[in-house]
Design a protein around this motif. Structure first.
Motif, PDB file in Angstrom:
ATOM      1  N   ARG A  22       0.865  -1.179   0.000  1.00 33.50           N
ATOM      2  CA  ARG A  22       0.000   0.000   0.000  1.00 33.50           C
ATOM      3  C   ARG A  22       0.900   1.226   0.000  1.00 33.50           C
ATOM      4  O   ARG A  22       1.694   1.417   0.915  1.00 33.50           O
ATOM      5  N   GLU A  23       0.789   2.034  -1.043  1.00 32.04           N
ATOM      6  CA  GLU A  23       1.589   3.254  -1.139  1.00 32.04           C
ATOM      7  C   GLU A  23       0.643   4.440  -1.186  1.00 32.04           C
ATOM      8  O   GLU A  23      -0.249   4.490  -2.032  1.00 32.04           O
ATOM      9  N   GLU A  24       0.849   5.376  -0.266  1.00 33.09           N
ATOM     10  CA  GLU A  24      -0.014   6.559  -0.227  1.00 33.09           C
ATOM     11  C   GLU A  24       0.628   7.679  -1.043  1.00 33.09           C
ATOM     12  O   GLU A  24       1.716   8.134  -0.740  1.00 33.09           O
ATOM     13  N   ASN A  26      -1.123  10.582  -1.663  1.00 32.77           N
ATOM     14  CA  ASN A  26      -1.562  11.642  -0.750  1.00 32.77           C
ATOM     15  C   ASN A  26      -2.777  11.056  -0.024  1.00 32.77           C
ATOM     16  O   ASN A  26      -3.155   9.915  -0.300  1.00 32.77           O
ATOM     17  N   PRO A  27      -3.385  11.771   0.928  1.00 41.47           N
ATOM     18  CA  PRO A  27      -4.478  11.141   1.697  1.00 41.47           C
ATOM     19  C   PRO A  27      -5.666  10.659   0.859  1.00 41.47           C
ATOM     20  O   PRO A  27      -6.443   9.829   1.326  1.00 41.47           O
ATOM     21  N   GLN A  28      -5.800  11.181  -0.360  1.00 35.38           N
ATOM     22  CA  GLN A  28      -6.932  10.773  -1.212  1.00 35.38           C
ATOM     23  C   GLN A  28      -6.552   9.804  -2.332  1.00 35.38           C
ATOM     24  O   GLN A  28      -7.399   9.399  -3.112  1.00 35.38           O
ATOM     25  N   ILE A  30      -4.188   6.265  -3.326  1.00 34.13           N
ATOM     26  CA  ILE A  30      -3.281   5.180  -2.938  1.00 34.13           C
ATOM     27  C   ILE A  30      -3.050   4.224  -4.105  1.00 34.13           C
ATOM     28  O   ILE A  30      -3.847   4.142  -5.043  1.00 34.13           O
ATOM     29  N   TYR A  95      -4.745   1.676  -8.748  1.00 27.44           N
ATOM     30  CA  TYR A  95      -4.542   3.088  -8.412  1.00 27.44           C
ATOM     31  C   TYR A  95      -5.916   3.631  -8.034  1.00 27.44           C
ATOM     32  O   TYR A  95      -6.814   3.697  -8.878  1.00 27.44           O
ATOM     33  N   THR A  97      -8.698   6.304  -5.898  1.00 25.33           N
ATOM     34  CA  THR A  97      -8.983   7.603  -5.303  1.00 25.33           C
ATOM     35  C   THR A  97     -10.095   7.441  -4.264  1.00 25.33           C
ATOM     36  O   THR A  97     -11.026   6.653  -4.458  1.00 25.33           O
ATOM     37  N   LEU A  98      -9.968   8.144  -3.148  1.00 29.46           N
ATOM     38  CA  LEU A  98     -10.958   8.034  -2.074  1.00 29.46           C
ATOM     39  C   LEU A  98     -12.220   8.802  -2.455  1.00 29.46           C
ATOM     40  O   LEU A  98     -12.179  10.011  -2.667  1.00 29.46           O
ATOM     41  N   PHE A 109      -9.417   1.932   1.452  1.00 29.10           N
ATOM     42  CA  PHE A 109      -8.388   2.832   1.992  1.00 29.10           C
ATOM     43  C   PHE A 109      -7.972   2.443   3.410  1.00 29.10           C
ATOM     44  O   PHE A 109      -6.901   2.821   3.873  1.00 29.10           O
ATOM     45  N   ARG A 112      -4.505  -2.581   5.025  1.00 27.41           N
ATOM     46  CA  ARG A 112      -3.058  -2.553   5.207  1.00 27.41           C
ATOM     47  C   ARG A 112      -2.496  -3.892   4.739  1.00 27.41           C
ATOM     48  O   ARG A 112      -3.239  -4.874   4.644  1.00 27.41           O
TER      49      ARG A 112
END
Length: 278
Positions: A22-24, A26-28, A30, A95, A97-98, A109, A112
Motif C-alpha cells: 500500500r503506497e499513499e 496523498n491522503p486521497q 493510494i 490506483y 482515489t478516495l 483505503f 493494510r
C-alpha cells in the motif's frame, strides 16, 4: 469489528486475495497491491478487475456517515483498472482515489498489508491496444486514476517496443495528485518513443511546479502535444485513448472528433477509445 471476526461470521472465507503493498500518494490517492491465493489470471493491459469487501469492514474516518445496512456480510464489489504489467505474475496493482461518499473506497483505503480482500477470477474490458494497429502512435489522455490502464500498457510494452510512439497527457489539480509521475518522467528520459506531458489546474496552490498548467482539454486544443512530441493529432497516424473525468472525456472527444477521430462503436473499433470512470 476486525477482519477475523467478520470472516468467522461467514460460512467460508469470502476473500481470495491478500493486500501485499500500500503506497499513499496523498491522503486521497493510494496504490494497492493485491496477491491472489491461487495463480494470477492472464490479462491484457488496459483491462479491469473487480475488488470486493464485506459491508461490515472498517472504513477510514474521513468517509461520509453511512446508514447502517444491517447486512455486514454483504459483499460490495467495484471494477478498477489494473495498473501493473501483464508480465508481472505475482500481484495486481490498483490506483485508487478516495470517494468519501462511496461504499467501497473508504473500506479499501482502510486496508493494510496482510489484510484480505475479494478479487475477481478474471479481468475484463476492451480498453486495450488490441484495437490499435501495431506501430500506430498512441495518445493516452487521463485525469486522476484514469491513468491506471496506461501504466499497465507502458510497463508491459515499453520494455521491447522501441518503435511505437506513446504520448501520455495527464491532468490533476496539483503536482502531488500526479500519481506515477516519477516513473513516467524516468520512462520519458530513457525511451525516445515515449513523451510525458503532465499539467496541473491549480498552480496557485503549487507554486513550485515547473511543468504545464491548465486543463488538458486546453493543452490539446492549443497544440501542446504536437509541440512536445512532434506527433500530429491525425487519426491516420495515431489512436487516442481517454480515461477519467466525464467532463474531460466529453470535451476532448468533441475536439478529437472535429479532427477526424472516430469513436469505437460497439465491437467495431474506431480511432478514439473511451473508458468512462464514474
Amino acid at each position: 469489528p476486525d477482519h477475523a471476526s467478520i470472516m468467522n461470521t461467514a460460512s467460508a472465507d469470502p476473500y481470495n486475495a491478500t493486500v501485499t503493498g500500500r503506497e499513499e500518494i496523498n491522503p486521497q490517492l493510494i496504490i494497492l497491491r493485491v496477491q491472489p491465493d491461487l495463480e494470477l489470471f492472464a490479462f491484457t493491459p488496459g483491462q479491469f478487475a473487480v475488488l470486493g469487501l464485506l459491508a461490515g469492514e472498517v472504513r477510514v474516518p474521513e468517509a461520509d456517515a453511512e446508514e447502517p445496512s444491517g447486512k455486514p456480510d454483504r459483499m460490495i464489489r467495484r471494477a478498477y483498472s489494473i495498473a501493473s504489467s501483464s508480465v508481472e505474475r505475482s500481484y495486481l496493482e490498483f490506483y485508487l482515489t478516495l470517494v468519501t461518499s462511496g461504499e467501497l473506497t473508504p473500506r479499501l483505503f482502510a486496508l493494510r498489508p496482510g489484510n484480505r480482500v475479494f478479487l475477481s477470477p478474471k479481468a475484463s474490458g476492451l480498453f486495450t491496444l488490441d484495437r490499435t494497429p501495431p506501430g500506430k502512435g498512441v495518445l493516452l489522455v487521463a485525469t486522476g486514476t484514469g491513468l491506471a490502464p496506461y501504466i499497465s500498457m507502458l510497463r508491459t510494452l515499453l520494455i521491447h517496443d522501441t518503435q511505437r510512439r506513446f504520448v501520455v497527457l495527464q491532468g490533476a489539480r496539483c503536482s502531488w495528485d500526479l500519481g506515477y509521475r516519477a516513473e513516467l518522467e524516468s520512462l520519458a528520459r530513457i525511451r525516445p518513443n515515449f513523451t510525458y506531458l503532465p499539467s496541473i489546474t491549480r498552480p496557485h496552490l503549487d507554486p513550485h511546479f515547473r511543468g504545464r498548467t491548465g486543463r488538458i482539454q486546453t493543452l490539446l486544443a492549443e497544440g501542446a502535444v504536437e509541440e512536445v512530441s512532434g506527433l500530429t493529432l491525425n487519426p491516420a497516424l495515431m489512436d487516442a485513448f481517454l480515461c477519467g473525468n466525464p467532463e474531460m472525456i466529453r470535451e476532448v472527444k468533441e475536439l478529437l472528433v472535429a479532427r477526424g477521430f472516430v469513436p469505437d462503436h460497439g465491437k467495431q473499433p474506431g480511432t478514439l477509445h473511451v473508458e468512462e470512470y464514474w
